[in-house]
Write an enzyme that holds these catalytic residues in place. Structure first.
Site, PDB file in Angstrom:
ATOM      1  N   HIS B  51      12.366 -11.779   2.526  1.00 27.21           N
ATOM      2  CA  HIS B  51      11.229 -11.075   3.301  1.00 27.21           C
ATOM      3  C   HIS B  51      10.167 -10.331   2.628  1.00 27.21           C
ATOM      4  O   HIS B  51      10.312  -9.453   1.986  1.00 27.21           O
ATOM      5  CB  HIS B  51      12.057 -10.285   4.384  1.00 27.21           C
ATOM      6  CG  HIS B  51      11.038  -9.992   5.374  1.00 27.21           C
ATOM      7  ND1 HIS B  51      11.160  -9.626   6.563  1.00 27.21           N
ATOM      8  CD2 HIS B  51       9.506  -9.706   5.358  1.00 27.21           C
ATOM      9  CE1 HIS B  51      10.261  -9.252   7.491  1.00 27.21           C
ATOM     10  NE2 HIS B  51       9.141  -9.419   6.873  1.00 27.21           N
ATOM     11  N   HIS B  53       5.577 -10.066   1.559  1.00 25.95           N
ATOM     12  CA  HIS B  53       4.443 -10.510   2.258  1.00 25.95           C
ATOM     13  C   HIS B  53       3.638 -10.475   0.930  1.00 25.95           C
ATOM     14  O   HIS B  53       3.721  -9.500   0.138  1.00 25.95           O
ATOM     15  CB  HIS B  53       3.918  -9.540   3.047  1.00 25.95           C
ATOM     16  CG  HIS B  53       4.569  -9.655   4.380  1.00 25.95           C
ATOM     17  ND1 HIS B  53       4.340 -10.324   5.361  1.00 25.95           N
ATOM     18  CD2 HIS B  53       5.572  -8.680   4.742  1.00 25.95           C
ATOM     19  CE1 HIS B  53       5.109 -10.039   6.392  1.00 25.95           C
ATOM     20  NE2 HIS B  53       5.895  -9.025   6.227  1.00 25.95           N
ATOM     21  N   LEU B  54       3.393 -11.600   0.499  1.00 24.84           N
ATOM     22  CA  LEU B  54       2.356 -11.870  -0.716  1.00 24.84           C
ATOM     23  C   LEU B  54       1.024 -12.007  -0.592  1.00 24.84           C
ATOM     24  O   LEU B  54      -0.066 -11.807  -1.483  1.00 24.84           O
ATOM     25  CB  LEU B  54       2.765 -13.035  -1.770  1.00 24.84           C
ATOM     26  CG  LEU B  54       4.142 -12.940  -2.019  1.00 24.84           C
ATOM     27  CD1 LEU B  54       4.651 -14.304  -2.753  1.00 24.84           C
ATOM     28  CD2 LEU B  54       4.382 -11.797  -3.146  1.00 24.84           C
ATOM     29  N   ARG B  55       0.437 -12.013   0.705  1.00 26.30           N
ATOM     30  CA  ARG B  55      -1.006 -11.715   1.156  1.00 26.30           C
ATOM     31  C   ARG B  55      -1.938 -12.708   0.568  1.00 26.30           C
ATOM     32  O   ARG B  55      -3.046 -12.905   1.290  1.00 26.30           O
ATOM     33  CB  ARG B  55      -1.498 -10.419   0.796  1.00 26.30           C
ATOM     34  CG  ARG B  55      -0.891  -9.281   1.378  1.00 26.30           C
ATOM     35  CD  ARG B  55      -0.564  -8.892   2.568  1.00 26.30           C
ATOM     36  NE  ARG B  55      -0.196  -8.076   3.169  1.00 26.30           N
ATOM     37  CZ  ARG B  55       0.926  -7.730   4.085  1.00 26.30           C
ATOM     38  NH1 ARG B  55       0.926  -8.822   5.106  1.00 26.30           N
ATOM     39  NH2 ARG B  55       1.191  -6.565   4.666  1.00 26.30           N
ATOM     40  N   ASN B 271       6.452  -1.280  10.443  1.00 22.04           N
ATOM     41  CA  ASN B 271       7.043  -1.901  11.572  1.00 22.04           C
ATOM     42  C   ASN B 271       8.205  -2.757  11.222  1.00 22.04           C
ATOM     43  O   ASN B 271       7.998  -3.884  10.433  1.00 22.04           O
ATOM     44  CB  ASN B 271       5.908  -2.736  12.436  1.00 22.04           C
ATOM     45  CG  ASN B 271       6.082  -3.198  13.877  1.00 22.04           C
ATOM     46  OD1 ASN B 271       7.098  -2.551  14.404  1.00 22.04           O
ATOM     47  ND2 ASN B 271       5.604  -4.310  14.366  1.00 22.04           N
ATOM     48  N   ASP B 298      10.909  -6.558   2.932  1.00 23.74           N
ATOM     49  CA  ASP B 298       9.547  -6.356   3.779  1.00 23.74           C
ATOM     50  C   ASP B 298       8.433  -6.011   2.932  1.00 23.74           C
ATOM     51  O   ASP B 298       7.660  -5.061   3.465  1.00 23.74           O
ATOM     52  CB  ASP B 298       9.716  -5.623   4.981  1.00 23.74           C
ATOM     53  CG  ASP B 298       8.755  -6.000   6.090  1.00 23.74           C
ATOM     54  OD1 ASP B 298       8.014  -6.834   5.903  1.00 23.74           O
ATOM     55  OD2 ASP B 298       9.046  -5.251   7.262  1.00 23.74           O
TER      56      ASP B 298
END
Lengths: 306, 420
Positions: B51, B53-55, B271, B298
Site C-alpha cells: 500500500h 502512494h507514489l502520486r 484516513n 499507506d
C-alpha cells in the site's frame, strides 16, 4: 498572564477571575462621558474575520478602540482571502504589519492554534468552527456573576445543539473551572457521546429539559439551526421546539431567581419563545453590553496594557 | 556484480557469510566479489509494501515514481504496490503500464501497480479489471483506496469477477454516510477539539459486510489499513470461519493516537484517523496473532501547502516508507521472524510477487535488506528522500538503520545511501 486565548482551557480559575474582575472595572468606564482609556495607545489589533459575524466583530472593535488601540478590520470578503490566499500567507502579512494581537473568527476548528504558530502577537479566538468561543463564555460568566453574585456552586443548564456549539464547549470548560455545576441538555443526537470525559468531569448530561429546570440557577439556550433536521438530528422544528424549546410554561418551572441566557442570534419560536426572550429573567441584551467590557479586559491583559 | 556479506546475521541467527551472484543468493562468492563487512547487521528478505502512494501521474510535486522508489529502497523495500488514486486514475491498462514502466526506469524497487476497482474511483461502474490484469503491469490487486467500494452489489461483483485471474480486492473500509465531513476519530478528543468524528463503526460495518460477501462468493478479500479494535474482532471471527480475508495495519496506527490532533497540526491527519490507545494495543496483538497479516505503509506524500493550513482543509495522509521498519522495531523489538513475515513474506504472497519474500536460501532471488538494529536515528524531515515532508515522526529517535538493500542482486542502497 497567558499570551493567547485560543480555548477556555487556556484559563485557570485565577486568570479567569482576574479577567472578570478587570471587566468589571472596564464596565465602570462605560458609564463615563469619555469612554476611552489610553492603555493600548500605539498598539495594533487586527480583527481577522473569515466568517460574517457583525456582532462579535463590532464588540471586539469597540473594545479595542476604547483602549485606544489602532484597529484594522480584515474580513474575508473583499480581501486577498477571497482570491485564495492561505491562512499562513495572511498570517505572515499581518506579522509583517506588526500586529500586536489578532482576533480571529474562522469556520475551521483550530484555526487560532495554527495562526498562533505563525505570528508573534497574541491570538484571540473569536469563534472557530464547532470548537470554541472563549470570550463568549467569559461574557456569559460575567453576566451570571453580576446577576447572581457568584459562580461557585451555580447550577447551569446548557440546552440545545451542544454537538455543533462552540459556545457550549467554552462555557462548559470555563464554568466548571470556576466551580459551577453544568448540565448539558438536548436530544441525544446533539449531545456528544463523551462530553463529560472530553470537557469536564463536573458535567452532567440530560435528555429531559423539564426535569432539569427546577434545579437550575441559569438556563442557557443555544441557537439550533433548522437545517440540522435535514441530517436527521431531529424530526422537525416543531418537535424540537416542543421537547427542548423554552416557552412560558417551562420558564415557570425555574426557581424564582433563575436567569435565562442566549448567545444570539436567536431563533424566536424555535429554541426560545419571544415572551421568554423579552422577559425580565432574560439577560440577552445585557450579555451584548457585557461583551465589550469582557473583550476590553482580555485585550488589556493579553497585551500587558498599563 | 557479486557481493560477499561477511558475518551477517540472517533473521537474527548466528553470523555467517552470504554470497550474492548474478542476482541470486549463492553458496559461494567468486573471486573479486565485493566484500561487505556485515558484522552486527541483520539480513531480512527485501520488504514488500502492499500500500504505497507514489502520486505519479498527476501530483509530481508531492512524489514521483522515482523519488518514492528511492524512499522505499532506503526503507529496506524491494517491492511496492502503487495505489490507483493518481490523476488520471489507474483504471486502464494504459495508466497501469505507465506506472509500471516508470518503476522499471527508476530501477530501485519493483513497482507493482494496483488497478482501480471502478472507473475514476467513482464507485459506479467496474473498470476494465481484466485488461489491467493481462497488461504488461500484470495487475493482481485492485483497490479504490481513498474511497470505499460502498455499493454492496458492486463490491460483490468485483469480488467475484477477479477470481478469473486470481485477483484480490483491497477494500478501503469506510461507510461514507457515517463519515461525511469527518476529520478525526470520533471520541473524547474530537468532542474536545470540535472536529467532526469518524466513528470506528464506519470501518467495522464495511469489514463485517465484506467478509460476509467474500464468504458468500468464495473470493479473496484484502482489508486496507485496519485501525480499530472492533475491526480486529470482526477479522478474527471471519478467519476462524475460514473466510479468505487478509488485512494490513500501518506503522502509524501501531504507534500514534488521536491525542496528537490536540495542536491541530494536520501532519497528524490521516484516513482512517489515528485512534485510541486501546485500538493501538488491539492492533499490535492482532499483528502478533496473525489476525492482521501484514504491515503496509499507506505512504501518502503531500505537498507543503496541503498540510500547512487549517486541519479541515488539509489532505489526509503521512509518509511511511523510510520509517516503517524502525517503527515496527520500536514497537515489537527485534522479532526478526515476525518482521520478515509481516513485512515481506506475507505481503509478497498477497500481492502475488514471486521472487520477493523469499527465505534467503541459495538459489533464491537476491532481494534483501541489511539492517543495523543497534543504530539510532532522529527523524529529520529534511533528510528524507521522499519529495514531501509530511512525516509524523519528526524529532523522534527510532531504532534501526537500513545499511544496504539489494534488488535482484544489484545494490540499491549501500552505506545507508541510495546508489542512484
Amino acid at each position: 498572564m497567558i499570551k493567547h486565548l485560543r480555548s477556555a482551557a487556556d484559563l485557570d480559575a485565577a486568570t479567569a477571575t482576574l479577567i472578570l474582575d478587570t471587566a468589571a472595572e472596564m464596565a465602570a468606564l462605560s458609564g463615563r462621558e469619555v469612554k476611552k482609556l489610553p492603555a493600548l495607545r500605539g498598539r495594533t489589533v487586527v480583527n481577522l474575520f473569515y466568517e460574517d459575524s457583525t456582532r462579535t466583530r463590532i464588540s471586539f472593535e469597540a473594545a479595542a478602540k476604547r483602549l485606544s488601540a489602532d484597529v484594522i478590520n480584515f474580513s474575508a470578503k473583499g480581501s486577498s482571502v477571497s482570491k485564495g490566499e492561505s491562512l499562513k500567507d495572511t498570517a505572515l502579512t499581518l506579522q509583517a504589519m506588526g500586529a500586536d494581537a489578532v482576533v480571529i473568527r474562522h469556520s475551521a476548528s483550530g484555526a487560532p492554534h495554527r495562526l498562533a504558530g505563525w505570528v508573534d502577537g497574541s491570538v484571540v479566538n473569536a469563534g472557530d468552527g464547532t470548537h470554541e468561543h472563549p470570550t463568549q463564555a467569559l461574557l456569559d460568566a460575567y453576566t451570571m456573576r453580576s446577576r447572581l453574585g457568584r459562580l461557585d456552586g451555580l447550577r447551569v443548564a446548557i440546552v440545545g445543539d451542544v454537538l455543533h456549539s462552540r459556545v457550549a464547549r467554552s462555557n462548559v470548560l470555563l464554568l466548571t473551572t470556576l466551580g459551577a455545576q453544568v448540565t448539558v441538555v438536548g436530544p441525544p443526537t446533539l449531545i456528544p457521546l463523551d462530553v463529560a470525559a472530553a470537557l469536564s468531569s463536573r458535567t452532567r448530561v440530560s435528555y429531559d429539559l423539564d426535569a432539569v429546570l427546577p434545579d437550575s440557577d441559569v438556563v442557557m439556550m443555544l441557537r439550533v439551526q433548522t437545517e440540522r433536521m435535514q441530517d436527521s438530528y431531529f424530526p422537525s422544528a416543531r418537535e424540537y421546539s416542543r421537547r427542548y424549546g423554552l416557552d412560558m410554561p417551562r420558564m415557570k418551572k425555574l426557581p424564582e431567581h433563575a436567569i435565562v441566557m442566549h448567545p444570539g442570534p436567536m431563533n424566536r419560536g424555535m429554541e426560545i419563545a419571544p415572551e421568554v426572550a423579552d422577559s425580565p429573567r432574560s439577560t440577552i441584551v445585557e450579555q451584548v453590553a457585557n461583551g465589550v467590557s469582557v473583550r476590553m479586559a482580555v485585550l488589556y491583559l493579553l497585551l500587558g496594557g498599563k | 556484480m557479486a557481493y560477499l556479506l561477511k558475518d551477517v546475521s540472517i533473521l537474527g541467527g548466528s553470523p555467517t557469510d552470504l554470497a550474492i551472484v548474478d542476482g541470486v543468493i549463492a553458496g559461494d562468492a567468486p573471486e573479486g566479489a565485493e566484500v561487505i563487512d556485515a558484522t552486527g547487521l541483520v539480513a531480512l528478505p527485501g520488504l514488500v509494501d502492499v500500500h504505497t502512494h507514489l502520486r505519479e501521474p498527476g501530483r509530481e510535486d508531492a512524489e514521483t515514481v522515482e523519488t518514492g522508489s528511492r524512499a522505499a529502497a532506503l526503507g529496506g523495500y524491494t517491492a511496492v504496490c502503487a495505489m490507483a488514486n493518481t490523476s488520471p486514475v489507474a483504471d486502464t491498462a494504459g495508466v497501469v503500464e505507465q506506472v509500471w514502466r516508470l518503476g522499471r526506469e527508476a530501477g530501485l524497487v519493483d513497482v507493482q501497480p494496483i488497478g482501480a476497482v471502478t472507473i475514476g474511483l467513482a464507485g459506479k461502474q467496474l473498470a476494465e479489471l481484466g485488461a489491467m490484469a493481462s497488461s504488461a503491469a500484470n495487475v493482481r490487486i485492485f483497490s479504490d483506496d481513498g474511497f470505499c467500494v460502498a455499493d454492496p452489489r458492486l463490491m460483490r461483483r468485483a469480488l467475484e469477477y477477479v477470481k478469473a485471474f486470481d485477483g484480490v480486492i483491497a477494500q478501503h473500509a469506510e461507510e461514507p454516510r457515517l463519515t461525511e465531513g469527518a476529520q478525526m476519530h470520533e471520541g473524547e478528543v474530537s468532542t474536545r477539539l470540535g472536529l467532526t468524528g469518524w466513528p470506528a463503526v464506519a470501518e467495522e460495518a464495511i469489514i463485517a459486510r465484506d467478509v460476509l460477501l467474500a464468504e458468500h462468493v468464495g473470493s479473496r478479500l484484502h482489508v486496507c489499513h485496519v485501525s480499530t479494535a472492533g475491526s480486529v474482532e470482526v477479522l478474527r471471527q471471519a478467519k476462524a470461519r475460514g473466510v479468505r480475508v487478509t488485512a494490513e495495519v500501518t506503522p502509524h496506527h501501531l504507534l500514534l493516537t488521536d491525542e496528537l490532533a490536540a495542536g491541530y497540526d494536520p501532519v497528524f491527519k490521516v484516513n482512517p484517523p489515528l485512534r485510541t490507545r486501546s485500538d493501538v494495543e488491539a492492533l499490535r496483538q492482532a499483528l502478533l496473532d496473525g489476525v492482521i497479516d501484514v504491515v503496509a505503509t499507506d505512504h501518502a506524500p503531500h505537498a507543503v501547502q496541503d498540510k500547512e493550513c487549517e486541519w479541515a482543509y488539509a489532505r489526509p495522509g503521512m509518509l511511511g516508507l523510510e520509517t516503517a521498519l524502525p517503527i515496527v522495531l520500536s514497537v515489537f523489538g527485534e522479532k526478526w521472524d515476525l518482521i520478515a513475515d509481516r513485512m515481506s513474506i506475507a505481503p509478497a504472497r498477497i500481492a502475488g510477487l514471486t521472487g520477493h519474500g523469499g527465505d534467503l536460501s541459495a538459489g533464491t532471488p537476491a532481494n534483501l535488506t541489511l539492517v543495523d538494529p543497534s543504530a539510532r536515528r532522529v527523524v529529520d524531515p529534511a533528510e528524507l528522500a521522499s519529495r514531501s515532508r509530511n512525516t509524523p515522526y519528526a524529532g523522534m529517535t527510532l531504532p534501526g538503520r537500513i545499511v544496504a538493500t539489494f534488488l535482484r542482486g544489484e545494490a540499491t542502497v549501500l552505506d545507508g545511501k541510495a546508489v542512484k
